[in-house]
Design a protein around this motif. Structure first.
Motif, PDB file in Angstrom:
ATOM      1  N   GLY A 287       1.249   7.940   2.245  1.00 14.41           N
ATOM      2  CA  GLY A 287       2.483   8.625   1.885  1.00 14.41           C
ATOM      3  C   GLY A 287       3.328   8.968   3.103  1.00 14.41           C
ATOM      4  O   GLY A 287       2.881   8.852   4.249  1.00 14.41           O
ATOM      5  N   PRO A 288       4.561   9.427   2.890  1.00 17.94           N
ATOM      6  CA  PRO A 288       5.462   9.742   4.003  1.00 17.94           C
ATOM      7  C   PRO A 288       4.894  10.765   4.986  1.00 17.94           C
ATOM      8  O   PRO A 288       5.251  10.749   6.163  1.00 17.94           O
ATOM      9  CB  PRO A 288       6.719  10.284   3.304  1.00 17.94           C
ATOM     10  CG  PRO A 288       6.682   9.674   1.944  1.00 17.94           C
ATOM     11  CD  PRO A 288       5.232   9.592   1.580  1.00 17.94           C
ATOM     12  N   GLN A 289       4.025  11.648   4.511  1.00 17.57           N
ATOM     13  CA  GLN A 289       3.412  12.648   5.380  1.00 17.57           C
ATOM     14  C   GLN A 289       1.983  12.286   5.772  1.00 17.57           C
ATOM     15  O   GLN A 289       1.337  13.039   6.507  1.00 17.57           O
ATOM     16  CB  GLN A 289       3.425  14.023   4.686  1.00 17.57           C
ATOM     17  CG  GLN A 289       4.810  14.538   4.346  1.00 17.57           C
ATOM     18  CD  GLN A 289       5.689  14.658   5.575  1.00 17.57           C
ATOM     19  OE1 GLN A 289       5.239  15.100   6.628  1.00 17.57           O
ATOM     20  NE2 GLN A 289       6.953  14.269   5.447  1.00 17.57           N
TER      21      GLN A 289
ATOM     22  N   TYR B 106      -1.262   7.456   8.168  1.00 13.53           N
ATOM     23  CA  TYR B 106      -0.862   6.061   8.367  1.00 13.53           C
ATOM     24  C   TYR B 106       0.522   5.776   7.799  1.00 13.53           C
ATOM     25  O   TYR B 106       1.242   4.935   8.321  1.00 13.53           O
ATOM     26  CB  TYR B 106      -1.933   5.135   7.769  1.00 13.53           C
ATOM     27  CG  TYR B 106      -3.302   5.504   8.285  1.00 13.53           C
ATOM     28  CD1 TYR B 106      -3.622   5.344   9.632  1.00 13.53           C
ATOM     29  CD2 TYR B 106      -4.259   6.098   7.454  1.00 13.53           C
ATOM     30  CE1 TYR B 106      -4.861   5.746  10.135  1.00 13.53           C
ATOM     31  CE2 TYR B 106      -5.496   6.488   7.940  1.00 13.53           C
ATOM     32  CZ  TYR B 106      -5.787   6.318   9.284  1.00 13.53           C
ATOM     33  OH  TYR B 106      -7.002   6.723   9.775  1.00 13.53           O
ATOM     34  N   GLY B 107       0.887   6.492   6.751  1.00 13.43           N
ATOM     35  CA  GLY B 107       2.235   6.343   6.208  1.00 13.43           C
ATOM     36  C   GLY B 107       3.305   6.777   7.193  1.00 13.43           C
ATOM     37  O   GLY B 107       4.352   6.128   7.314  1.00 13.43           O
ATOM     38  N   ARG B 108       3.075   7.879   7.901  1.00 14.89           N
ATOM     39  CA  ARG B 108       4.027   8.327   8.929  1.00 14.89           C
ATOM     40  C   ARG B 108       4.172   7.275  10.016  1.00 14.89           C
ATOM     41  O   ARG B 108       5.286   6.923  10.431  1.00 14.89           O
ATOM     42  CB  ARG B 108       3.560   9.644   9.569  1.00 14.89           C
ATOM     43  CG  ARG B 108       3.564  10.846   8.683  1.00 14.89           C
ATOM     44  CD  ARG B 108       3.510  12.150   9.484  1.00 14.89           C
ATOM     45  NE  ARG B 108       2.625  12.096  10.629  1.00 14.89           N
ATOM     46  CZ  ARG B 108       1.331  12.435  10.610  1.00 14.89           C
ATOM     47  NH1 ARG B 108       0.767  12.803   9.469  1.00 14.89           N
ATOM     48  NH2 ARG B 108       0.608  12.389  11.706  1.00 14.89           N
ATOM     49  N   TRP B 109       3.047   6.781  10.462  1.00 15.39           N
ATOM     50  CA  TRP B 109       3.037   5.801  11.557  1.00 15.39           C
ATOM     51  C   TRP B 109       3.762   4.518  11.149  1.00 15.39           C
ATOM     52  O   TRP B 109       4.653   4.049  11.861  1.00 15.39           O
ATOM     53  CB  TRP B 109       1.579   5.515  11.910  1.00 15.39           C
ATOM     54  CG  TRP B 109       1.338   4.581  13.039  1.00 15.39           C
ATOM     55  CD1 TRP B 109       1.723   4.744  14.346  1.00 15.39           C
ATOM     56  CD2 TRP B 109       0.634   3.335  12.985  1.00 15.39           C
ATOM     57  NE1 TRP B 109       1.285   3.669  15.096  1.00 15.39           N
ATOM     58  CE2 TRP B 109       0.619   2.792  14.282  1.00 15.39           C
ATOM     59  CE3 TRP B 109      -0.002   2.640  11.948  1.00 15.39           C
ATOM     60  CZ2 TRP B 109       0.000   1.577  14.583  1.00 15.39           C
ATOM     61  CZ3 TRP B 109      -0.625   1.438  12.244  1.00 15.39           C
ATOM     62  CH2 TRP B 109      -0.614   0.915  13.543  1.00 15.39           C
TER      63      TRP B 109
ATOM     64  N   ASN C  79       0.824  -1.209   0.000  1.00  5.89           N
ATOM     65  CA  ASN C  79       0.000   0.000   0.000  1.00  5.89           C
ATOM     66  C   ASN C  79       0.857   1.258   0.000  1.00  5.89           C
ATOM     67  O   ASN C  79       0.552   2.230  -0.696  1.00  5.89           O
ATOM     68  CB  ASN C  79      -0.942  -0.003   1.202  1.00  5.89           C
ATOM     69  CG  ASN C  79      -2.192  -0.818   0.963  1.00  5.89           C
ATOM     70  OD1 ASN C  79      -3.211  -0.300   0.540  1.00  5.89           O
ATOM     71  ND2 ASN C  79      -2.109  -2.116   1.223  1.00  5.89           N
ATOM     72  N   MET C  80       1.946   1.256   0.757  1.00  8.21           N
ATOM     73  CA  MET C  80       2.808   2.437   0.794  1.00  8.21           C
ATOM     74  C   MET C  80       3.498   2.676  -0.537  1.00  8.21           C
ATOM     75  O   MET C  80       3.775   3.826  -0.898  1.00  8.21           O
ATOM     76  CB  MET C  80       3.848   2.294   1.919  1.00  8.21           C
ATOM     77  CG  MET C  80       3.280   2.545   3.302  1.00  8.21           C
ATOM     78  SD  MET C  80       4.559   2.626   4.588  1.00  8.21           S
ATOM     79  CE  MET C  80       4.768   0.889   4.967  1.00  8.21           C
TER      80      MET C  80
END
Length: 329
Positions: A167-169, A172-175, A127-128
């Motif tokens: 995404g990186p920001q 859920y991407g950050r986490w 997903n990422m």
């Protein structure tokens, strides 16, 4: 059968459900260089749960079965450590709620002296990195509020929100980018697929960095997409007995562990399985409704390794015999 109305109502309901959710504890800008805790000792009780695949109700039920949450869904496990071995998303429609549950429980467990470890699985990474082949329509639609941009014509509802969220920001991407692929708690390694002898790492920090390289632009290829990496490897679950046993022993010695606990490879009979004298334990029993809703968890406590089911407890590994004059805990 999945209701055909669900993809339409989820974008409206999920933002309301999650509006009161606490902010993620992940840093605003996660970096590959950030330390990712991966080794813990002196833990009295560890509970491991396998692949969730978007079924938050099954996840709640198995956490209640293991006495880690109460009837209101709040942490009740005290100083216990929960390990979720990856594959929270895909195939089910309530991935966001499962993420939010574990994000909240992380904070509640920490306050009580416990821990929640949500490990990276191959589906989190897919997903990422934009591989969306297993994302359910309602699951995709539930992320619509995560981007103000309107979805392009011909794309599934929620596409922009899903991309932003992972995404990186993104929330859920950050986490997820702060999480390890492998942890060692006491004498046990926990991982989604399995750690093969060929991984180019001698320590857990090196191994986790190798996996996370793929999640941060500008780095050489890492272990998140590698078919022999710890998110994909199935050698201990499916490999020939003698060869797999020897390979596992090599890895356990390298990382200072007695056993490895893995998800990823579903046991269709709904039972947790052990191989090689209990040195390999496989906990993906098909927890989600799409796989049969086989509720199970693994408990490690006092030298015992026990499979927890709704109707019974099955001891897989008993404590080693204590020397004369001493009593096993």
């Amino acid at each position: 059968m999945v209701s055909t109305l669900r993809p339409l109502v989820l974008p409206l309901l999920v933002p309301l459900v999650l509006a009161a959710a606490p902010p993620s504890a992940a840093p605003a800008t996660p970096r590959l260089e950030d330390a990712v805790p991966d080794t813990f000792s002196g833990v009295e009780r560890v509970v491991a749960v396998g692949d969730v695949h978007g079924d938050v109700d099954a996840l709640k039920d198995v956490l209640r079965l293991a006495k880690l949450i109460d009837e209101k869904g709040r942490w009740s496990g005290g100083k216990a450590h929960l390990v979720q071995t990856g594959d929270i998303p895909d195939r089910g429609e309530r991935t966001r709620e499962a993420f939010e549950l574990l994000m909240r429980l992380q904070g509640e467990a920490l306050k009580a002296g416990g821990r929640v470890h949500a490990l990276l699985g191959n589906h989190e990474v897919m997903n990422m990195l934009g591989d969306l082949r297993y994302v359910a329509p309602g699951e995709m639609a539930s992320f619509a509020d995560q981007s103000p941009e309107k979805d392009a014509a011909g794309t599934p509802p929620g596409s922009n929100g899903h991309r932003a969220a992972y995404g990186p920001q993104g929330r859920y991407g950050r986490w997820l980018r702060t999480h390890p692929a492998v942890v060692r708690i006491n004498d046990t390694l926990f991982v989604h697929g399995g750690v093969a002898p060929e991984v180019p790492s001698k320590t857990l920090p090196e191994l986790n960095r190798w996996v996370r390289q793929d999640l941060f632009p500008g780095n050489p290829p890492g272990g998140a997409k590698n078919p022999q990496g710890p998110l994909w490897f199935r050698g201990y679950a499916l490999g020939e007995e003698e060869v797999a046993a020897k390979a596992l022993e090599t890895v356990l010695q390298r990382f200072g562990a007695k056993r490895m606990v893995m998800g990823h490879t579903t046991d269709r009979d709904g039972k947790i399985r052990a191989r090689f004298g209990g040195k390999a334990v496989f906990i993906d029993t098909g927890l989600s409704t799409g796989y049969g809703r086989n509720l199970s968890a693994l408990e490690l406590r006092g030298g015992r390794v026990t499979a927890l089911y709704v109707s019974e407890r099955v001891e897989l590994v008993a404590p080693e015999a204590a020397p004369a004059g001493k009593v096993s805990p």
